[in-house]
Design a protein around this motif. Structure first.
Motif, PDB file in Angstrom:
ATOM      1  N   ALA A   1       0.830  -1.214   0.000  1.00 42.93           N
ATOM      2  CA  ALA A   1       0.000   0.000   0.000  1.00 42.93           C
ATOM      3  C   ALA A   1       0.861   1.259   0.000  1.00 42.93           C
ATOM      4  CB  ALA A   1      -0.928  -0.015   1.217  1.00 42.93           C
ATOM      5  N   LEU A   2       1.925   1.272   0.803  1.00 43.75           N
ATOM      6  CA  LEU A   2       2.809   2.433   0.826  1.00 43.75           C
ATOM      7  C   LEU A   2       3.539   2.605  -0.507  1.00 43.75           C
ATOM      8  CD1 LEU A   2       4.297   2.042   4.409  1.00 43.75           C
ATOM      9  CD2 LEU A   2       2.656   3.755   3.644  1.00 43.75           C
ATOM     10  N   GLN A   3       3.891   1.489  -1.122  1.00 44.02           N
ATOM     11  CA  GLN A   3       4.540   1.566  -2.428  1.00 44.02           C
ATOM     12  C   GLN A   3       3.576   2.124  -3.481  1.00 44.02           C
ATOM     13  OE1 GLN A   3       6.668  -1.963  -3.963  1.00 44.02           O
ATOM     14  NE2 GLN A   3       5.431  -1.671  -5.788  1.00 44.02           N
ATOM     15  N   THR A   4       2.309   1.698  -3.431  1.00 41.75           N
ATOM     16  CA  THR A   4       1.313   2.230  -4.365  1.00 41.75           C
ATOM     17  C   THR A   4       1.110   3.720  -4.157  1.00 41.75           C
ATOM     18  OG1 THR A   4       0.205   0.069  -4.349  1.00 41.75           O
ATOM     19  CG2 THR A   4      -1.039   1.935  -5.200  1.00 41.75           C
ATOM     20  N   LEU A   5       1.097   4.160  -2.896  1.00 41.02           N
ATOM     21  CA  LEU A   5       0.970   5.594  -2.607  1.00 41.02           C
ATOM     22  C   LEU A   5       2.143   6.373  -3.195  1.00 41.02           C
ATOM     23  CD1 LEU A   5      -0.601   7.831  -1.102  1.00 41.02           C
ATOM     24  CD2 LEU A   5       0.839   7.360   0.882  1.00 41.02           C
ATOM     25  N   LYS A   6       3.330   5.800  -3.132  1.00 41.93           N
ATOM     26  CA  LYS A   6       4.507   6.463  -3.715  1.00 41.93           C
ATOM     27  C   LYS A   6       4.366   6.575  -5.231  1.00 41.93           C
ATOM     28  CE  LYS A   6       9.543   6.097  -3.899  1.00 41.93           C
ATOM     29  NZ  LYS A   6       9.660   6.129  -5.357  1.00 41.93           N
ATOM     30  N   PHE A   7       3.848   5.539  -5.888  1.00 39.23           N
ATOM     31  CA  PHE A   7       3.622   5.588  -7.327  1.00 39.23           C
ATOM     32  C   PHE A   7       2.575   6.654  -7.674  1.00 39.23           C
ATOM     33  CE2 PHE A   7       5.797   1.517  -7.778  1.00 39.23           C
ATOM     34  CZ  PHE A   7       6.406   1.678  -9.013  1.00 39.23           C
ATOM     35  N   ILE A   8       1.550   6.771  -6.831  1.00 42.44           N
ATOM     36  CA  ILE A   8       0.510   7.776  -7.084  1.00 42.44           C
ATOM     37  C   ILE A   8       1.107   9.172  -7.039  1.00 42.44           C
ATOM     38  CG2 ILE A   8      -1.584   8.805  -6.132  1.00 42.44           C
ATOM     39  CD1 ILE A   8      -2.452   6.022  -5.286  1.00 42.44           C
ATOM     40  N   ARG A   9       1.981   9.408  -6.078  1.00 40.83           N
ATOM     41  CA  ARG A   9       2.592  10.733  -5.971  1.00 40.83           C
ATOM     42  C   ARG A   9       3.551  11.010  -7.124  1.00 40.83           C
ATOM     43  NH1 ARG A   9       3.737  10.423   0.577  1.00 40.83           N
ATOM     44  NH2 ARG A   9       1.581  10.894   1.221  1.00 40.83           N
ATOM     45  N   ASP A  10       4.216   9.966  -7.626  1.00 44.84           N
ATOM     46  CA  ASP A  10       5.141  10.162  -8.738  1.00 44.84           C
ATOM     47  C   ASP A  10       4.404  10.401 -10.053  1.00 44.84           C
ATOM     48  OD1 ASP A  10       7.240   9.860  -7.028  1.00 44.84           O
ATOM     49  OD2 ASP A  10       7.613   7.755  -7.497  1.00 44.84           O
ATOM     50  N   LEU A  11       3.399   9.544 -10.338  1.00 42.53           N
ATOM     51  CA  LEU A  11       2.687   9.660 -11.609  1.00 42.53           C
ATOM     52  C   LEU A  11       1.633  10.758 -11.593  1.00 42.53           C
ATOM     53  CD1 LEU A  11       2.225   5.883 -12.521  1.00 42.53           C
ATOM     54  CD2 LEU A  11       3.881   7.505 -13.448  1.00 42.53           C
ATOM     55  N   GLY A  12       1.196  11.177 -10.399  1.00 37.48           N
ATOM     56  CA  GLY A  12       0.192  12.236 -10.311  1.00 37.48           C
ATOM     57  C   GLY A  12       0.748  13.535  -9.790  1.00 37.48           C
ATOM     58  N   LYS A  13       2.054  13.752  -9.974  1.00 42.94           N
ATOM     59  CA  LYS A  13       2.701  14.943  -9.413  1.00 42.94           C
ATOM     60  C   LYS A  13       2.238  16.222 -10.103  1.00 42.94           C
ATOM     61  CE  LYS A  13       7.088  15.187 -10.192  1.00 42.94           C
ATOM     62  NZ  LYS A  13       8.499  14.788 -10.295  1.00 42.94           N
ATOM     63  N   PHE A  14       1.787  16.127 -11.360  1.00 40.00           N
ATOM     64  CA  PHE A  14       1.344  17.319 -12.090  1.00 40.00           C
ATOM     65  C   PHE A  14      -0.168  17.507 -12.035  1.00 40.00           C
ATOM     66  CE2 PHE A  14       5.298  15.972 -14.285  1.00 40.00           C
ATOM     67  CZ  PHE A  14       6.079  17.050 -13.900  1.00 40.00           C
ATOM     68  N   THR A  15      -0.839  16.655 -11.281  1.00 36.89           N
ATOM     69  CA  THR A  15      -2.268  16.832 -11.035  1.00 36.89           C
ATOM     70  C   THR A  15      -2.459  17.309  -9.601  1.00 36.89           C
ATOM     71  OG1 THR A  15      -2.585  14.553 -10.288  1.00 36.89           O
ATOM     72  CG2 THR A  15      -2.787  14.972 -12.647  1.00 36.89           C
ATOM     73  N   ASP A  16      -3.620  17.857  -9.320  1.00 35.41           N
ATOM     74  CA  ASP A  16      -3.890  18.353  -7.964  1.00 35.41           C
ATOM     75  C   ASP A  16      -4.710  17.357  -7.148  1.00 35.41           C
ATOM     76  OD1 ASP A  16      -6.146  18.590  -9.452  1.00 35.41           O
ATOM     77  OD2 ASP A  16      -6.700  20.584  -8.722  1.00 35.41           O
ATOM     78  N   LEU A  17      -4.692  16.093  -7.557  1.00 37.41           N
ATOM     79  CA  LEU A  17      -5.434  15.079  -6.819  1.00 37.41           C
ATOM     80  C   LEU A  17      -4.741  14.783  -5.487  1.00 37.41           C
ATOM     81  CD1 LEU A  17      -6.213  12.593  -9.734  1.00 37.41           C
ATOM     82  CD2 LEU A  17      -7.747  14.272  -8.710  1.00 37.41           C
ATOM     83  N   ARG A  18      -5.548  14.530  -4.466  1.00 35.46           N
ATOM     84  CA  ARG A  18      -5.019  14.267  -3.134  1.00 35.46           C
ATOM     85  C   ARG A  18      -5.254  12.798  -2.784  1.00 35.46           C
ATOM     86  NH1 ARG A  18      -7.139  17.987   1.670  1.00 35.46           N
ATOM     87  NH2 ARG A  18      -6.167  19.546   0.288  1.00 35.46           N
ATOM     88  N   ALA A  19      -4.190  12.139  -2.314  1.00 40.12           N
ATOM     89  CA  ALA A  19      -4.257  10.716  -1.956  1.00 40.12           C
ATOM     90  C   ALA A  19      -3.925  10.548  -0.491  1.00 40.12           C
ATOM     91  CB  ALA A  19      -3.292   9.898  -2.816  1.00 40.12           C
ATOM     92  N   ALA A  20      -4.526   9.522   0.130  1.00 42.46           N
ATOM     93  CA  ALA A  20      -4.298   9.210   1.539  1.00 42.46           C
ATOM     94  C   ALA A  20      -4.188   7.702   1.694  1.00 42.46           C
ATOM     95  CB  ALA A  20      -5.421   9.765   2.416  1.00 42.46           C
ATOM     96  N   VAL A  21      -3.607   7.280   2.798  1.00 41.23           N
ATOM     97  CA  VAL A  21      -3.410   5.861   3.066  1.00 41.23           C
ATOM     98  C   VAL A  21      -4.047   5.508   4.400  1.00 41.23           C
ATOM     99  CG1 VAL A  21      -1.160   6.231   4.158  1.00 41.23           C
ATOM    100  CG2 VAL A  21      -1.696   4.009   3.146  1.00 41.23           C
TER     101      VAL A  21
END
Length: 791
Positions: free
Chosen positions: A116-136
């Motif tokens: 789950a933490l690894q997926t969150l890291k991928f979300i932040r890397d691939l979604g860095k130019f979007t303003d979407l907010r992710a939580a774990v």
């Protein structure tokens, strides 16, 4: 890095770059095979280029277009094939921008906190130019903090099923705003016992959601779940070509169980280079602690991860290894699924896995995304059958190292190297008394592990008895060492000595040929000539079979049959030039029915007609009859005392669950609780933080709004707040909020408020006095202005 058409420079983005992107996107065809041909958003493509992805993998090329169309997808591919990007890129395209009003719109469920933490890291890397907010949301973390995270209205939640369901129950979340849900490593989720939690979460989701399942295997329980929880799903199977990448080298080392620790030290100290990263898989957490302690004493930097370790410690230890602060990571199977460790060089199986699928996931941690890697497996005598099972599963021959096969894949370590490390271990145990206790705990834990380990297949056990694992030669990876060369020469000399056979026995040597003993031996040999010849023939045939690598192919895994898959999935996508019939065994041809007039059947040919016309069928009534016996244990007697009712469908008495809620769910700690369980943590948290009631909590707020004038008579007031934000959403809701704020009085008052209250009290006292006393004496009869000065 070579510039790709359709990509923009992440450091300088302007209108020219965007215009170039639009032009390339129009010209790109669907057959070009690049990310730019998939219709992704400009900001998503920027992140893809910044991440370093150039060409999509086969699973990405087939999955992403279907997900963008809104289809429910079940995707299967071998580990390390890029499955994470398959659901993240379409998710960014679907959500696009942040919405602080709608609430959670995407949920990703993972089997372990590390994944789950690894997926969150991928979300932040691939979604860095979007303003979407992710939580774990993970088990072991503070639940009050997770309440606060959900109140912040994240767009994406990455969670483990146990804690996520617990939070949903506590907060009474309906998840009506979820549009996109992903079950990552779905087969692992069911293997870990999260089936009931997943079904409970699915029931809280809206019917219009899009569901994605990503798995490495397709067990029957996953097919049934897809049939019930997905709408017209598409199955993508790309796991049929090869289960392991071609860049992964597999080495199997035969070693005695008591010498495994010495063999591990030989690999880490004499064979593997010091700057390479290695993951060591052990059977139990006690083995992990013992191995880590030994490596500390011999000077090898290491860290460890197992399930019972504190969540913060697991996160810190994983970060140490990822940042290359240590060279060796000792883990249990908790890290065998989904963890992506960049540039991992080696994997060592200290204890050989009992399931072939688990072996694939273990060694799949290295040689990912086109990189090369090496997997070493230490195989003991009690694990030979599992090794044969693995080779049958992979479809590869099992070759023992011998003088005729110097390049076999199963060999042993030179005895000189083993004895050197055994001496080191003896000295360590002699100098440190606590090591002996740790070793004994690990031994006891392994005995408990053997009780739960599944048995190997019967054919593999038979095959092991025919193979000579104990006499295999030095493994080819040690042939280049000085010890390996010396050991090889010594073995060849011993092999020649073993192969020498004298022509006669001691009774037939020299001048004893005419004695009575010599005559008896010749007679005995002549009687057993046939048996001796048969034995030699069988031995030659066995050697020939081993030389050709002929092995019985038996697949012990329980697969879904063709009918189940066709019933669950409307479309199945396979690699090119492959048909679905190739994946399953061919149907056996039906034997022709031979009608024999002399054959007397057990039942008459018109029995179905007679059964339909009969009024009272004794056979049917007798089969439905039952006799209840008193149980001979406390559990059985307790079960018998439960309430039973008559079921019209089954025509028998059935037991009713005595619990009020009926169904139970399993928490992240493994405890079974009712589905509507609440510990009032959420209510206490809201009281401490002074947070107003939200629309998802109780229905009493609607009644209060109607009483305050927020709705028409006899009807509930309209929904006044958005998802967990507490902000008014309609005109009357905003009006009622203002009225409440006016009525609300603060406990702390300012100086002006205190003075004004005193003036009002003086006026009330003055009015309450009789008229004849109002103008006599005292200062209360004087007029008071608004500023508090007497006139």
């Amino acid at each position: 890095m070579v510039d790709l058409p359709g990509f923009a420079d992440p450091n300088s983005v302007d209108e020219v770059d965007r215009a170039q992107y639009d032009e390339v996107k129009k010209k790109a065809s669907k057959k070009s095979g690049g990310f730019q041909s998939m219709g992704l958003d400009f900001n998503v493509l920027r992140a893809v280029k910044t991440r370093g992805y150039k060409i999509p993998t086969p699973i990405q090329r087939k999955t992403i277009p279907l997900v963008l169309e809104g289809r429910d997808v079940v995707a299967m591919a071998r580990t390390g094939s890029g499955k994470t990007a398959c659901f993240l890129l379409p998710m960014f395209e679907k959500l696009k921008v942040r919405s602080a009003v709608n609430g959670v719109r995407a949920v990703i469920l993972s089997p372990t906190r590390e994944l789950a933490l690894q997926t969150l890291k991928f979300i932040r890397d691939l979604g860095k130019f979007t303003d979407l907010r992710a939580a774990v949301i993970l088990g072991g973390d503070s639940m009050e903090q997770q309440f606060s995270v959900i109140h912040g209205n994240p767009d994406i939640i990455v969670a483990t099923p146990g804690r996520f369901l617990h939070v949903c129950v506590e907060m009474d979340l309906k998840l009506s705003s979820v549009q996109y849900i992903v079950f990552d490593e779905a087969d692992r989720l069911f293997e870990m016992g999260f089936g009931e939690q997943l079904n409970e979460i699915v029931k809280r989701l809206p019917d219009t959601r899009q569901t994605l399942l990503f798995s490495a295997t397709l067990p029957k329980v996953l097919v049934e779940f897809s049939k019930a929880g997905l709408t017209d799903p598409v199955l993508i199977r790309l796991d049929v070509e090869s289960k392991l990448p071609d860049t992964l080298q597999l080495y199997y080392i035969s070693v005695r169980s008591e010498e495994k620790m010495a063999a591990l030290l030989v690999l880490l100290m004499n064979h593997i280079e010091a700057n390479q990263q290695t993951v060591v898989f052990a059977a139990t957490k006690h083995h992990v602690a013992y191995i880590s302690e030994i490596l500390d004493f011999v000077g090898i930097s290491n860290t460890m991860i197992f399930s019972n370790l504190d969540a913060s410690a697991r996160k810190i230890n994983a970060a140490k290894f990822t940042a290359k602060k240590v060279d060796v990571l000792v883990v249990t199977d908790v890290a065998a699924r989904g963890i992506d460790i960049p540039e991992l060089d080696n994997v060592i199986n200290y204890n050989f896995p009992a399931k072939s699928k688990l072996f694939v996931h273990r060694v799949g941690r290295c040689a990912r995304a086109g990189r090369s890697g090496t997997a070493y497996s230490l195989v003991g005598p009690d694990e030979y059958a599992y090794l044969v099972d693995l080779q049958l599963f992979l479809g590869r021959p099992l070759e023992l190292v011998s003088p005729t096969k110097p390049n076999g894949n199963v060999g042993r370590i030179p005895q000189t190297l083993l004895e050197e490390q055994l001496t080191t271990l003896l000295n360590l145990h002699k100098d440190h008394n606590d090591l002996e206790g740790t070793k004994q705990v690990a031994t006891n834990g392994y005995m408990q592990y053997l009780r739960s380990r599944p048995n190997a297949s019967t054919d593999s056990n038979k095959k092991v008895k025919e193979m000579s694992f104990g006499t295999c030669g030095i493994h080819p990876i040690f042939m280049t060492t000085v010890d390996g060369v010396a050991e090889t020469k010594k073995e060849s000399l011993l092999e020649q000595m073993k192969a020498y056979r004298p022509r006669g026995t001691i009774f037939e040597v020299a001048d004893k040929k005419n004695t009575q003993e010599s005559a008896i031996m010749r007679q005995k040999r002549s009687e057993h000539n046939n048996l001796i010849e048969n034995y030699h023939k069988k031995a030659e045939k066995r050697k020939a079979d081993e030389a050709e690598g002929e092995m019985l192919v038996v697949n012990s895994l329980q697969k879904s049959d063709n009918a189940e898959i066709e019933g669950a999935f409307s479309e199945v996508i396979l690699p090119k030039k492959r048909k679905i019939d190739d994946l399953y065994k061919k149907k056996k041809a039906k034997k022709p029915i031979i009608k024999d007039e002399n054959y007397i059947p057990y039942a008459p040919s018109d029995r179905h007609t007679e059964e339909g016309l009969v009024v009272n069928n004794f056979q049917k009534e007798a089969s439905k009859a039952q006799m209840d016996l008193t149980g001979d244990s406390d559990e059985a007697m307790k079960f018998a005392r439960q309430k039973k009712v008559w079921d019209r469908k089954t025509k028998k008495m059935v037991t009713i669950d005595p619990h009020a809620n009926g169904r139970k769910i399993k928490t992240e700690h493994g405890a079974w609780i009712p589905a509507s369980f609440k510990s009032n943590r959420y209510a206490d948290w809201k009281e401490r933080n002074k947070i107003e009631q939200t629309a998802n909590s109780d229905d009493n707020d609607d009644d209060d709004d109607a009483a305050d004038g927020g709705g028409k008579k006899g009807k509930k007031a309209p929904k006044k707040t958005d998802f967990l934000s507490g902000r008014p959403n309609t005109h009357w809701a905003r009006h009622n909020e203002k009225v409440k704020i006016k009525k609300r009085r603060s406990e702390l008052k300012s100086t002006d408020q205190i003075l004004k209250e005193r003036q009002l009290m003086e006026r009330k006292r003055a009015k309450s006095k009789p008229k004849k006393y109002r103008n006599k004496g005292g200062g209360n009869n004087k007029k008071i202005n608004f500023k508090g000065k007497r006139k």
